[in-house]
Design an enzyme around this catalytic site. Structure first.
Site, short mmCIF file in Angstrom:
data_model
loop_
_atom_site.label_atom_id
_atom_site.label_comp_id
_atom_site.label_asym_id
_atom_site.label_seq_id
_atom_site.Cartn_x
_atom_site.Cartn_y
_atom_site.Cartn_z
N ASP A 74 1.04 -1.37 0.11
CA ASP A 74 -0.07 -0.05 0.10
C ASP A 74 0.79 1.13 0.09
O ASP A 74 2.03 1.39 0.54
CB ASP A 74 -0.84 0.15 1.18
N ASP A 121 3.73 1.72 -4.32
CA ASP A 121 3.10 2.78 -5.27
C ASP A 121 2.55 2.25 -6.58
O ASP A 121 3.52 1.99 -7.51
CB ASP A 121 3.67 3.98 -5.27
N TYR A 151 -12.34 7.14 -14.21
CA TYR A 151 -12.62 5.97 -13.43
C TYR A 151 -13.36 4.83 -14.21
O TYR A 151 -12.95 3.68 -13.95
CB TYR A 151 -13.37 6.36 -12.13
N LYS A 160 -11.87 1.13 -14.84
CA LYS A 160 -12.36 -0.02 -14.49
C LYS A 160 -12.83 -0.93 -15.32
O LYS A 160 -12.56 -2.18 -15.19
CB LYS A 160 -13.52 0.27 -13.33
N THR A 167 -17.04 2.83 2.49
CA THR A 167 -15.55 2.64 2.80
C THR A 167 -15.18 4.13 2.74
O THR A 167 -16.13 5.39 2.32
CB THR A 167 -14.60 2.13 1.78
N1 LIG Z 1 -15.87 2.18 -2.35
C1 LIG Z 1 -16.68 2.00 -3.18
O1 LIG Z 1 -17.87 2.43 -3.20
C2 LIG Z 1 -16.25 1.31 -4.46
C3 LIG Z 1 -17.00 0.80 -5.38
C4 LIG Z 1 -16.43 -0.02 -6.61
C5 LIG Z 1 -15.18 -0.39 -6.44
N2 LIG Z 1 -14.26 0.05 -5.64
C6 LIG Z 1 -12.80 -0.22 -5.83
O2 LIG Z 1 -12.47 -0.84 -4.44
C7 LIG Z 1 -10.99 -0.65 -4.20
C8 LIG Z 1 -10.80 -0.21 -2.80
O3 LIG Z 1 -11.53 0.79 -2.81
P1 LIG Z 1 -12.18 1.40 -0.95
O4 LIG Z 1 -13.66 1.86 -1.39
O5 LIG Z 1 -11.61 0.28 0.08
O6 LIG Z 1 -11.16 2.73 -0.94
P2 LIG Z 1 -10.30 3.09 0.23
O7 LIG Z 1 -9.85 4.59 -0.17
O8 LIG Z 1 -10.76 2.89 1.52
O9 LIG Z 1 -8.99 2.17 0.10
C9 LIG Z 1 -7.90 2.38 -0.95
C10 LIG Z 1 -6.76 1.81 -0.74
O10 LIG Z 1 -6.02 1.86 -1.83
C11 LIG Z 1 -4.58 2.64 -1.38
N3 LIG Z 1 -4.08 3.27 -2.74
C12 LIG Z 1 -4.55 4.46 -2.95
N4 LIG Z 1 -3.58 4.84 -3.94
C13 LIG Z 1 -2.52 3.89 -4.35
C14 LIG Z 1 -1.57 3.78 -4.80
N5 LIG Z 1 -0.98 4.68 -5.66
N6 LIG Z 1 -0.68 2.69 -4.84
C15 LIG Z 1 -0.92 1.87 -3.85
N7 LIG Z 1 -2.13 1.80 -2.98
C16 LIG Z 1 -2.94 2.90 -3.27
C17 LIG Z 1 -5.01 3.61 -0.46
O11 LIG Z 1 -3.89 3.80 0.38
C18 LIG Z 1 -6.01 2.71 0.48
O12 LIG Z 1 -5.50 1.98 1.46
C19 LIG Z 1 -10.77 0.42 -5.38
O13 LIG Z 1 -10.01 -0.28 -6.50
C20 LIG Z 1 -12.04 1.23 -5.66
O14 LIG Z 1 -12.02 1.62 -7.00
C21 LIG Z 1 -14.53 0.93 -4.50
#
Ligand SMILES: NC(=O)c1ccc[n+]([C@@H]2O[C@H](COP(=O)([O-])OP(=O)(O)OC[C@H]3O[C@@H](n4cnc5c(N)ncnc54)[C@H](O)[C@@H]3O)[C@@H](O)[C@H]2O)c1
Length: 253
Positions: free
Chosen positions: A38, A59, A150, A154, A185
């Site tokens: 992360d 990253d 986005y 995806k 989240t």
């Molecule tokens: N929350 C939603 O509604 C939702 C819906 C559909 C898909 N998603 C997808 O689920 C996944 C997780 O999202 P979440 O809601 O848990 O978000 P979140 O923001 O809670 O967590 C995202 C995590 O990714 C890490 N991150 C961000 N940029 C990074 C980078 N450059 N390199 C490495 N790590 C990095 C962050 O530090 C964090 O720990 C994502 O891919 C997101 O697109 C989320």
């Protein structure tokens, strides 16, 4: 709780928060050994410490980071049985207002990062007959208003999942994805709060295809982790190249 991952070696990204954190906890609860990559190293270390796991700075914007993370995970765990690409960012912005920086950053983190990490993990997954689950989004199948970059990122990871699954099924390596709708989240909170973009965009989007953003009935990260655990388990032995939609009907609405 079942124990489908006893002694399995799981590398996941984005484990410091949200869905990634829920995955780390779910897989550990089912017996897995966990390595987290992360960009938020302190957050990843805090989660890993509660699970007797390992955490590494990673990253997703840096192609070279993928090979380093895979090597770090193999050093820590002795191999890789499951790779979970969870790290990602949301980017709101109207189509014509999406800057080259936002476009590139979103594609780098959400699409190129997982692509390079799957590449780096494949030799280890061939050895273990392991599998990959990547977190796409319902927005990759049916665009969400005001999130073009986005949605494209995806849609790309869904295509990567299909392309890789075709090439690696014959090695016994499965590659799948999940497509959540709105999940409760920190990402979702930041989005709902505006995240620095014109708040009018949320009013424009409301009543279209993001109802979960306003009525607060979003799915939990644990529910997404449960679906990911199914795909990564032997129960899904014959499932590859698929994208499991978990969106409460969002893209059918
Ligand atoms: N929350 C939603 O509604 C939702 C819906 C559909 C898909 N998603 C997808 O689920 C996944 C997780 O999202 P979440 O809601 O848990 O978000 P979140 O923001 O809670 O967590 C995202 C995590 O990714 C890490 N991150 C961000 N940029 C990074 C980078 N450059 N390199 C490495 N790590 C990095 C962050 O530090 C964090 O720990 C994502 O891919 C997101 O697109 C989320």
């Amino acid at each position: 709780m079942t124990s489908r991952f006893t002694a399995k070696r799981v590398l996941l990204t984005g484990g410091a928060s949200g869905i990634g954190r829920a995955c780390a906890e779910r897989f550990a609860a089912e017996g897995a050994r966990i390595a987290i990559g992360d960009v938020d190293l302190a957050g990843a270390q805090a989660v890993a410490a509660t699970l007797d796991g390992a955490a590494f700075a990673y990253d997703a914007r840096d192609p070279a980071a993928a090979a380093r993370l895979a090597a770090d995970a193999v050093d820590a765990l002795g191999g890789i049985d499951v790779l979970l690409n969870v790290a990602g960012i949301m980017a709101w912005g109207r189509f014509e207002e999406t800057t080259p920086e936002t476009w590139q950053r979103t594609l780098d983190i959400n699409l190129s990062g997982p692509f390079y990490l799957i590449q780096a993990a494949i030799p280890h997954l061939k050895e273990s007959k392991g599998n990959v689950v990547s977190v796409a989004s319902a927005g990759g199948l049916h665009p969400v208003y005001g999130t073009a970059a986005y949605g494209v990122s995806k849609a790309g990871i869904i295509a990567v999942t299909q392309a890789a699954s075709l090439e690696y099924a014959r090695f016994g390596v499965r590659i799948n994805a999940v497509a959540p709708g709105g999940v409760d989240t920190p990402m979702h909170e930041k989005s709902a709060a505006g995240g620095g973009v014109d708040p009018a965009i949320f009013a424009e989007a409301a009543g279209r295809n993001m109802p979960k953003l306003t009525d607060r009935q979003a799915c939990t990260p644990e529910e997404i982790a449960a679906a990911i655990a199914y795909l990564a388990s032997d129960e899904a032995r014959f499932v590859t190249g698929t994208t499991l939609v978990i969106d409460g009907g969002q893209i059918t609405g």
